[in-house]
Design an enzyme around this catalytic site. Structure first.
Site, PDB file in Angstrom:
ATOM      1  N   GLY A   1      43.327  34.143  53.389  1.00 19.89           N
ATOM      2  CA  GLY A   1      44.010  35.188  54.128  1.00 19.89           C
ATOM      3  C   GLY A   1      45.437  35.373  53.653  1.00 19.89           C
ATOM      4  N   ASN A   2      45.983  36.533  53.929  1.00 21.26           N
ATOM      5  CA  ASN A   2      47.370  36.811  53.524  1.00 21.26           C
ATOM      6  C   ASN A   2      47.902  37.962  54.358  1.00 21.26           C
ATOM      7  OD1 ASN A   2      46.055  38.989  51.663  1.00 21.26           O
ATOM      8  ND2 ASN A   2      45.320  37.029  50.875  1.00 21.26           N
TER       9      ASN A   2
ATOM     10  N   GLY B   1      48.006  29.912  48.015  1.00 26.42           N
ATOM     11  CA  GLY B   1      47.611  28.515  48.187  1.00 26.42           C
ATOM     12  C   GLY B   1      48.255  27.753  49.328  1.00 26.42           C
TER      13      GLY B   1
ATOM     14  N   GLU C   1      46.267  38.561  46.344  1.00 19.02           N
ATOM     15  CA  GLU C   1      45.914  39.917  46.774  1.00 19.02           C
ATOM     16  C   GLU C   1      47.143  40.829  46.844  1.00 19.02           C
ATOM     17  OE1 GLU C   1      42.944  40.508  46.659  1.00 19.02           O
ATOM     18  OE2 GLU C   1      41.706  38.969  47.625  1.00 19.02           O
TER      19      GLU C   1
ATOM     20  N   HIS D   1      39.837  36.450  56.849  1.00 17.22           N
ATOM     21  CA  HIS D   1      38.424  36.116  56.690  1.00 17.22           C
ATOM     22  C   HIS D   1      37.861  35.716  58.050  1.00 17.22           C
ATOM     23  CE1 HIS D   1      39.886  34.750  52.433  1.00 17.22           C
ATOM     24  NE2 HIS D   1      39.767  36.066  52.503  1.00 17.22           N
TER      25      HIS D   1
HETATM   26 ZN   LIG Z   1      40.398  37.299  50.992  1.00 19.12          ZN
END
Ligand SMILES: [Zn+2]
Length: 206
Positions: A28-29, A44, A73, A93
């Protein structure tokens, strides 16, 4: 009372995303517009452990300002900021939404039935972009056409992408989508979705 510091509120968002189990591991971000630059979560690092000094700053041309390695991303995020009204981008996610994104008979124009008025108004027919490798330019570019005129979509076999003018707008969409996906599997084919007419009737009245 909400902190006036946007970075503090952004870190709080990242911790909330993790606490809600919307991102396993270091997945995720999220990112936020700050004037003429973007701050984005690093590659990371678990969103649950994130601190302000871990954030990476990116100029609008995609170059990193200062230290750090941005989320892989980052191109997908930058494409969302082509819209002037977008100030926050979230990619997660979240498990029930990912499960929907992995269904064999996925309808790419509407990922799941619409069960509740709130979901109908804020999300509605949720589109799905085809599978591309995480972090690829193809994935980043696949979202452009759909995100030009809506605030959420699913990434096939991958996750959720939402945008908003504010942190709360983008995060609320993640929650709405996860809740509808949870309902979808809980109902297990016995649910009665809102009809097209019931959805149309909500326009401007909810
Ligand atoms: Zn992803």
């Amino acid at each position: 009372m909400k902190s006036p510091n946007p970075l503090t509120r952004f870190i709080d968002l990242c911790h909330r995303i993790y606490a809600r189990d919307f991102v396993p591991g270091s997945g995720g971000n999220a990112s936020m517009r700050l004037g003429d630059r973007i701050v984005i979560t690093p590659s990371g690092v678990s969103l649950g452990m994130l601190e302000e000094q871990d954030l990476v700053t990116i100029a609008m041309d995609g170059s990193v300002i200062g230290a750090g390695k941005p989320s892989k991303e980052w191109r997908m995020h930058m494409n969302c900021y082509e819209r002037d009204d977008v100030n926050v981008v979230i990619h997660v996610h979240s498990p029930y939404s990912v499960a929907v994104a992995c269904l064999t008979d996925l309808d790419h124009s509407c990922a799941m039935p619409v069960y509740t008025p709130g979901y109908s108004v804020r999300v509605g027919a949720l589109p799905v972009v085809p599978y591309y490798r995480a972090g690829s330019t193809e994935l980043a570019n696949s979202i452009i056409a759909i995100m030009a005129d809506r605030n959420s979509l699913l990434l096939e076999n991958h996750g959720v992408l939402t945008v908003g003018a504010t942190i709360d707008q983008a995060f609320n969409l993640v929650e709405e989508i996860e809740e509808n996906a949870h309902l979808h599997f809980t109902l297990n084919g016995r649910g009665k979705p809102l009809s097209r007419q019931q959805q149309d009737d909500l326009n401007g009245k909810y």
